[in-house]
Every structure is written in C-alpha cells, then in structure tokens.
Design an enzyme around this catalytic site. Sequence first.
Site, PDB file in Angstrom:
ATOM      1  N   ASP A   1      29.404  28.234  40.487  1.00 34.93           N
ATOM      2  CA  ASP A   1      29.681  29.342  41.313  1.00 34.93           C
ATOM      3  C   ASP A   1      28.515  29.867  42.077  1.00 34.93           C
ATOM      4  O   ASP A   1      28.946  30.659  42.643  1.00 34.93           O
ATOM      5  CB  ASP A   1      30.531  30.217  40.453  1.00 34.93           C
ATOM      6  CG  ASP A   1      29.749  30.669  39.303  1.00 34.93           C
ATOM      7  OD1 ASP A   1      29.293  29.742  38.158  1.00 34.93           O
ATOM      8  OD2 ASP A   1      29.446  32.000  39.042  1.00 34.93           O
TER       9      ASP A   1
ATOM     10  N   ASP B   1      32.696  45.764  34.012  1.00 29.90           N
ATOM     11  CA  ASP B   1      33.258  47.261  34.641  1.00 29.90           C
ATOM     12  C   ASP B   1      33.028  47.090  36.265  1.00 29.90           C
ATOM     13  O   ASP B   1      33.355  48.097  36.834  1.00 29.90           O
ATOM     14  CB  ASP B   1      32.202  48.117  34.303  1.00 29.90           C
ATOM     15  CG  ASP B   1      30.651  47.848  34.230  1.00 29.90           C
ATOM     16  OD1 ASP B   1      30.367  46.827  35.080  1.00 29.90           O
ATOM     17  OD2 ASP B   1      29.928  48.474  33.773  1.00 29.90           O
TER      18      ASP B   1
ATOM     19  N   ARG C   1      25.029  42.797  51.018  1.00 29.46           N
ATOM     20  CA  ARG C   1      24.411  41.468  51.455  1.00 29.46           C
ATOM     21  C   ARG C   1      25.220  40.883  52.581  1.00 29.46           C
ATOM     22  O   ARG C   1      26.435  40.918  52.931  1.00 29.46           O
ATOM     23  CB  ARG C   1      24.220  40.651  50.304  1.00 29.46           C
ATOM     24  CG  ARG C   1      25.323  40.244  49.704  1.00 29.46           C
ATOM     25  CD  ARG C   1      25.073  38.994  48.587  1.00 29.46           C
ATOM     26  NE  ARG C   1      25.965  38.592  48.022  1.00 29.46           N
ATOM     27  CZ  ARG C   1      26.183  37.904  46.805  1.00 29.46           C
ATOM     28  NH1 ARG C   1      24.850  37.748  45.901  1.00 29.46           N
ATOM     29  NH2 ARG C   1      27.059  37.208  46.179  1.00 29.46           N
TER      30      ARG C   1
ATOM     31  N   ARG D   1      32.912  41.887  40.712  1.00 27.13           N
ATOM     32  CA  ARG D   1      32.164  43.280  41.163  1.00 27.13           C
ATOM     33  C   ARG D   1      31.644  43.217  42.454  1.00 27.13           C
ATOM     34  O   ARG D   1      30.523  43.647  42.668  1.00 27.13           O
ATOM     35  CB  ARG D   1      31.009  43.460  39.905  1.00 27.13           C
ATOM     36  CG  ARG D   1      29.930  42.107  40.047  1.00 27.13           C
ATOM     37  CD  ARG D   1      28.710  42.417  39.569  1.00 27.13           C
ATOM     38  NE  ARG D   1      27.927  41.229  39.378  1.00 27.13           N
ATOM     39  CZ  ARG D   1      27.000  40.968  39.096  1.00 27.13           C
ATOM     40  NH1 ARG D   1      25.961  41.835  38.878  1.00 27.13           N
ATOM     41  NH2 ARG D   1      26.503  39.410  38.876  1.00 27.13           N
TER      42      ARG D   1
ATOM     43  N   ASP E   1      23.112  34.746  44.927  1.00 33.07           N
ATOM     44  CA  ASP E   1      23.251  35.301  43.699  1.00 33.07           C
ATOM     45  C   ASP E   1      22.196  35.328  42.842  1.00 33.07           C
ATOM     46  O   ASP E   1      21.810  34.758  41.842  1.00 33.07           O
ATOM     47  CB  ASP E   1      24.521  34.550  42.850  1.00 33.07           C
ATOM     48  CG  ASP E   1      25.969  34.996  43.257  1.00 33.07           C
ATOM     49  OD1 ASP E   1      25.836  36.139  44.237  1.00 33.07           O
ATOM     50  OD2 ASP E   1      26.830  34.757  42.661  1.00 33.07           O
TER      51      ASP E   1
HETATM   52  P1  AMP Z   1      27.137  35.903  38.061  1.00 36.29           P
HETATM   53  O1  AMP Z   1      26.585  35.185  36.760  1.00 36.29           O
HETATM   54  O2  AMP Z   1      26.309  37.215  38.447  1.00 36.29           O
HETATM   55  O3  AMP Z   1      27.007  34.836  39.134  1.00 36.29           O
HETATM   56  O4  AMP Z   1      28.423  36.218  37.795  1.00 36.29           O
HETATM   57  C1  AMP Z   1      29.488  35.299  37.063  1.00 36.29           C
HETATM   58  C2  AMP Z   1      30.919  36.065  37.100  1.00 36.29           C
HETATM   59  O5  AMP Z   1      30.658  37.168  36.356  1.00 36.29           O
HETATM   60  C3  AMP Z   1      31.230  36.401  38.430  1.00 36.29           C
HETATM   61  O6  AMP Z   1      32.862  36.106  38.460  1.00 36.29           O
HETATM   62  C4  AMP Z   1      31.074  37.862  38.558  1.00 36.29           C
HETATM   63  O7  AMP Z   1      31.871  38.285  39.451  1.00 36.29           O
HETATM   64  C5  AMP Z   1      31.160  38.312  37.053  1.00 36.29           C
HETATM   65  N1  AMP Z   1      30.677  39.565  36.847  1.00 36.29           N
HETATM   66  C6  AMP Z   1      29.083  39.648  36.562  1.00 36.29           C
HETATM   67  N2  AMP Z   1      28.997  40.738  36.410  1.00 36.29           N
HETATM   68  C7  AMP Z   1      30.266  41.722  36.183  1.00 36.29           C
HETATM   69  C8  AMP Z   1      30.505  43.178  36.087  1.00 36.29           C
HETATM   70  N3  AMP Z   1      29.777  43.895  35.645  1.00 36.29           N
HETATM   71  N4  AMP Z   1      31.941  43.229  36.062  1.00 36.29           N
HETATM   72  C9  AMP Z   1      32.933  42.335  36.370  1.00 36.29           C
HETATM   73  N5  AMP Z   1      32.398  41.058  36.592  1.00 36.29           N
HETATM   74  C10 AMP Z   1      31.023  40.710  36.540  1.00 36.29           C
HETATM   75 MG    MG Z   2      27.769  34.472  41.056  1.00 40.58          MG
END
Ligand code: AMP
Ligand code: MG
Length: 493
Positions: free
Chosen positions: A253, A126, A177, A94, A263
Amino acid sequence: MTSSQTPFRFDNSFARDLPGFYVAWEGAKVPSPELILFNTALAEDLGLDGLHRETAGAAEILSGVTTPEGASPLAQVYAGHQFGGFSPQLGDGRALLIGEVLDQAGRRRDIQLKGSGPTPFSRGGDGKAVIGPVLREYVIAEAMHALGIPTTRALAAVTTGETVYRDGEKPGAVLTRAAASHLRIGTFQYFAARGETDKVGQLADYAIARHDPDLTGADDRYLHLLRRVVERQAALVARWMLVGFVHGVMNTDNTTISGETIDYGPCAFIDAYDPAAVFSSIDHGGRYAFGQQPSILQWNLARLAEALLALIAPDDPDGAVERASAELGRFADLYRTHWLTGMRAKLGLETEDPGDQELCETLLGLMQQQGVDHTLCFRRLGDAAAGAPDRFRDLFTDLPAIDAWLLDWRRRLKQEAAPDTDLKARMNRVNPLYIPRNHKVEEALSAAETGDYTFVRTLLEAVGSPYEERPGLEAYAEPAPAAFGPYQTFCGT
Ligand code: AMP
Ligand code: MG
C-alpha cells in the site's frame, strides 16, 4: 474565503470517474489551525496563484477545516500486504484527497491532506497526525525531490491546536502533499482480492490515462501497464540505494503506480554504509533493511502482477502467468543497470567497462567493513579526483586497502576518453553534501515540538540544494556525534 477567491482550479478526475473506489468525506474541525511551513515554490509549480503563506483562510483549508470551492474531498480505499501479511481493507484512515489540479507543466497532481481526522477507513485509529512525523515527511520528501528522486511533495504543514496522544502528548498537525496520484499496488489488490475484475480494469484504465496515456486502448495495455510500473519502480529503488535512503515500510500500500516515493513514515538515510541498516522500531526482522529494498520491491511488484492477472489474458490463465512473470523477470536487470549507471556517475565515470561493477562493490565492501559514512565518502571522492585524497582517506581505518582501491579507480579513470578538468564538479553534481541526517532531523523535530521552527527551516534550506556547498551549513554535512547512538524511527501513527 469566498468561493470566488478559491486558490485551486480543481479538476477532480478520481471523484468523477471512479465512484465506488472511495468515500466522500470531510476533514475534522480543529480548534486553531496555524500554518507553520509553506512551500512557495511548489505552490507556484502547482499553479496555485491565489495561495500564499499569508492568504487569509489558508491554514483552515490546509488543515481540512474548510473545504475550498471546487474540492471533492474523499478517502480512497485500498488493501495491502503489510510486512508480508495481507490486509484486505486499509484505505485513507487519516488522509483526504481534496482534489486534483493541473500544474504549470499540465501534469495532473493530487492534493492530499494527511492527518485531517478519522474516516470510515480509520480502523480504530484517531485519524490524526502529530508534528514530528508531519515534519519528517515534509523534510524528507523535499530532500528527495532536491536530490532528483521521484517523490510526493510537501506543500504545507499546519498545526491544529489539538493535543494528540502518541507516546506522550504531542501537538496535532496536518501535512498537505502533492502527488502524481495516490494509486498504490494496494489499490489494485483491494478489488482483485474481492474478485471484482471489472473494477480492477476500470482502475487500470484510469491509471493508464493518468500515467501512461500512450497505452490507452492498446490490446496489451494491462501487461504494458505492469511493465511500466516495473520500469519506474526499478529506477526508483536504484535511486534510493544510491543515496542511502531507507523507506522503512515498503508495504504494497506504500508502493505507487506512478513511481513516486510515498508515505514517509519511519524512514531515514544511512550514515555508515550498511546493507543491514534498519531504523524502524517495528521492523524487527529487518524485512525492510536498506539492502533488502530491491528484492522487497520485486516482491511487491509480483503482488501487482497477481492483481492484474485476470485482465492480462482473461481466457488463458496460464498464458497470463507466463507473460506477467516475464515482465517481473526484467526487474533484476533493470535495477542493476540503473544502479550501475548511477554508481558510475558517483565514481566520475562516463564510459562503461566490464570491471565497473566489481570496482563499485569493492569500495562498498570496504565502506561496510570500516563503517564509513556513505554520503561523505562519495562527496570526498570528488576531492580525491581533484588531487586531494586526504579527507577521503581519513574516513577509512584500513589505509592500505583503500589506497589499493584508489589506485584501481585512478587507473580506470585514465581509460576515459579525455582527461577531465571538471571531474570534481561533475561528481559533486551527483554526490550530495547535505542529506537529512538523522541527528539533524531529530534536532529539528524536537525543537518544533516546543514551537521553535528555526531548525526545521534551516534543515530545509540545507537539503533543498543538496549538491551545492554553502557557508554556514557545515553542521549539516557532518555525521552524527558518537553520543547520538543507534537511531530508531517510529511510524508515529
Ligand atoms: P501507513 O503505515 O502509515 O502507510 O498506514 C497504514 C494504514 O493505517 C493506512 O490505511 C492508514 O490510513 C492507517 N493509519 C495510520 N495511522 C492512522 C491513524 N492515526 N488513524 C487512522 N488510520 C491510520
Ligand atoms: Mg501508507
């Protein structure tokens, strides 16, 4: 906006140097992007002379609807250990890196949109973001920066005019960002897990060029890269611990090579000092609790070491393990040194004494037992240094215990070279008065969901100068009212 007016002077090294590490992609079209927050000071730092709050087309660029001249928008691929389990394929699901600029100091900075629509890495998501989490990241990132802690920065927040479903209907939003880079431990893990050692090497050389250019071409450069990341991350997590910051999702990540905090999801600052504090609704086991952060970071660094092993000594696997382990083994001492140096400053100490660690730990123990507000405790210790200990003592219930500690602390202060008339001022420069307190963050986010951005603006003003007391901001220095209750944060993804 015509191309000649493009506000960015892009120089996109990632797109240019690392084909195969990303997918070129564009932002989704959204109905009515509207700029709600814009970080003018950061835009100046980044050298974005042509980009202002009022620039025509700014909201379209900062939502991903239009691609400015010179951009090469792309979604990066990465993997990562999430809550301890390995996901071989994550990536920008996203987010879009739209390009890189050289800032006023000549440093290369990524410009990334978060919430700009689905990408090939969305895994069923999404690709959108909603206003609450976007503003939380904006506020906390800027607060961390003002506290002097390495972090990605928030340049802008845009509402999209879309309704996005997250636990109810929410206004869609996009965060822009800036980051020293978006290279993560997980970026290395992705290629290492596939056995693509050449690509791990290419990525490591790119990281070195970007973050540790003095290592370029050196024989031991991959081992040294590991060492540098260990050093940066040990310093970083110490800073988190000194201000009471809980990241909430310390997956590999979400751990950078640059040493910046990245993040911001279900993150929060602690109120009462408590190593077991967890705010994230999904962190059931307390894996990422406040007090766990240094050891989790060390675990994450071990995952980076594994990903680099094949580069460290290609013909000598055992030797590589030994050398990487030695680097990882330095983490605990590095962390402790950074932490103790920071704690000494918080206590107003400029010299070192072997008893300092115990002095710090005794205070933290009392704070924990008595549920004392972390931020106020250190701030008011400055008053105690200036001969007015009452408001500091008021934070504690067991007065004999804290009075005994105060005696020890005063005795320790007397060992310092010269009596310091400026002690309180010096302590106030490291002990913030304004942090993004959870109840104020919630207040600001809830108001923003109804279109009222006044609260988020005032909150940003308070946390933007965290050490400097100013009239009218009293409410931002107060702990949550008892009725606020236990606080939970959500990823909001
Ligand atoms: P995060 O926990 O926010 O660091 O995200 C972990 C993974 O989930 C990353 O690969 C993000 O790009 C993916 N991700 C989080 N939210 C969404 C979303 N609404 N749509 C698609 N991918 C998402
Ligand atoms: Mg992340």
